[in-house]
Every structure is written in C-alpha cells, then in structure tokens.
Design a protein around this motif. Structure first.
Motif, PDB file in Angstrom:
ATOM      1  N   LEU A  44       1.934   1.997  -3.545  1.00 54.67           N
ATOM      2  CA  LEU A  44       0.908   2.113  -4.503  1.00 54.67           C
ATOM      3  C   LEU A  44       0.498   3.651  -4.268  1.00 54.67           C
ATOM      4  O   LEU A  44       0.086   4.314  -5.080  1.00 54.67           O
ATOM      5  N   THR A  45       0.502   4.198  -2.909  1.00 56.30           N
ATOM      6  CA  THR A  45       0.284   5.743  -2.867  1.00 56.30           C
ATOM      7  C   THR A  45       1.334   6.582  -2.694  1.00 56.30           C
ATOM      8  O   THR A  45       1.308   7.534  -2.627  1.00 56.30           O
TER       9      THR A  45
ATOM     10  N   ALA B 108       3.504   6.802  -0.678  1.00 51.71           N
ATOM     11  CA  ALA B 108       3.879   7.249   0.891  1.00 51.71           C
ATOM     12  C   ALA B 108       5.158   6.658   1.352  1.00 51.71           C
ATOM     13  O   ALA B 108       6.061   5.869   0.615  1.00 51.71           O
TER      14      ALA B 108
ATOM     15  N   PHE C 162       0.805  -1.106  -0.080  1.00 49.01           N
ATOM     16  CA  PHE C 162      -0.006  -0.056   0.090  1.00 49.01           C
ATOM     17  C   PHE C 162       0.801   1.215  -0.035  1.00 49.01           C
ATOM     18  O   PHE C 162       0.309   2.174  -0.754  1.00 49.01           O
ATOM     19  N   PRO C 163       1.858   1.331   0.822  1.00 50.42           N
ATOM     20  CA  PRO C 163       2.645   2.571   0.726  1.00 50.42           C
ATOM     21  C   PRO C 163       3.204   3.045  -0.648  1.00 50.42           C
ATOM     22  O   PRO C 163       3.274   3.931  -1.005  1.00 50.42           O
TER      23      PRO C 163
END
Length: 212
Positions: free
Chosen positions: A37-38, A40, A34-35
């Motif tokens: 993908l975003t 972050a 997720f990091p």
C-alpha cells in the motif's frame, strides 16, 4: 443424521467469536499488505518479522475460539467437550487457511521467506493459542478464557526469543545456515503443542463425577 449434524453445528456456529476473529483477520491482512500500500520494499528480515507478527495477530484471534458464554449451560449435554471443541476448530479452519493464503499473497513477494517454513511457524503459534485456550477451559470455570490467553501469548512472544535454549536458533533469518534445522525444531514444537492441546481437551474426571 443430517438433522443431528445441524443440531450440533447451529449452536456452535452462533457462539463462535466472529468479531474477534474478523478483527484479527482484518488487522493481519492490513499489516501484511501495508508495504504494498505504501510502495515500500522491505528487506527480507523485515518481511520475516512482519509475517511473524501477522501470524501472532491471527493466533490472538484464535485465542478467543473456545470462548463460550453458554459454557455452563452446555456442559451437561451428551456431546463430549473434545467433540464440541473440534467442531469449533473445523468450522474456522477453512477460513483461517484462506486468510493465511491471502496474507502470503499480499506480502512482499520479492523478500518473502519460504512459504512452507513460515506457514509452519504460523501453525505452531495458532495451535499454541488453541492449546492455551483448551488448558484454560480445562483448569478453570471461566467461560471467556480468551483475554487471559491473549495476555499469555503476548508475554510468550516477548520472552521466547530471549529465553530459547542455546543452539535452538528458532528465530533465525532464511539466509542463516541454521534455517532448515530451526524448522525441524518448529515441526517438533508443532507436534508437542498439538499433543498438549489433545491432553487438555477432555473434561477432568472429577468435574464429570460432580455433575453426575
């Protein structure tokens, strides 16, 4: 010999909880990536919490590994229960290792904790799930102990940081000087949980006599 092996593997392969394992694997990979993908850039402690959460997700999938709807039909077979359980684990272990490798690869590398240490933590949690499932199978007649083991794991995940003995410091960040000592304790926990799993493997003598 090959025919005997196929006769053992094929029924076990068909009864493995592939949906639960696949769901846990997909969710864990999505959380780990997720990091990226975003876009972050999490702090080291955030990545540590993330990977510990992913390890828990994987363990929740493993909690269903000993679920067997045909348990009461297969108990009278000559193959002992420890061998049947070991076969289930052997079929899933390579996939679990590949999954965890993928988790480490997609997790933020700049803030990732030492791979060996976090892998040790994941091994403890996964083995705990298997030990809990083995205990449920040994102590009850439930054919699907997975949901109960999942509930117990989630409760343990909440209470463990609150109830750990003073001085153990199991959940410290990598920059904490107690990190090496904490993972010595994680290694001891892995041995203890593996022993508990082994003890719960054989079927109680009373049940064997009852069937005889």
């Amino acid at each position: 010999m090959r025919g005997v092996t196929r006769a053992l593997v094929a029924p076990v392969w068909r009864t493995l909880p592939w949906r639960a394992l696949a769901a846990a694997g997909a969710l864990g990979l999505l959380a780990a990536g997720f990091p990226a993908l975003t876009g972050a850039e999490p702090a080291p402690w955030q990545t540590l919490v993330l990977l510990r959460g992913v390890a828990l997700i994987g363990a929740l999938g493993l909690a269903f590994l000993l679920d067997d709807p045909a348990r009461h039909l297969t108990t009278p077979v000559p193959v002992r229960r420890p061998l049947r359980q070991a076969l289930r684990v052997a079929l899933v272990a390579p996939l679990a290792a590949l999954w965890w490798t993928a988790v480490l690869l997609v997790a933020p590398s700049a803030s990732r904790p030492p791979a060996g240490d976090i892998t040790l933590e994941a091994a403890v949690v996964g083995t705990l799930a298997l030990a809990g499932a083995a205990a449920a199978v040994r102590l009850t007649d439930e054919a699907r102990p997975g949901p109960a083991v999942v509930a117990a794991l989630l409760l343990a995940a909440v209470l463990a940081p609150l109830l750990e003995p003073d001085g153990w410091a199991l959940f410290v960040p990598p920059e904490d000087p107690r990190w090496p000592q904490a993972h010595d304790r994680w290694a001891a926990l892995l041995v203890a949980v593996a022993v508990a799993w082994t003890v719960c493997g054989p079927e109680p003598v009373g049940r064997r006599r009852g069937r005889g």
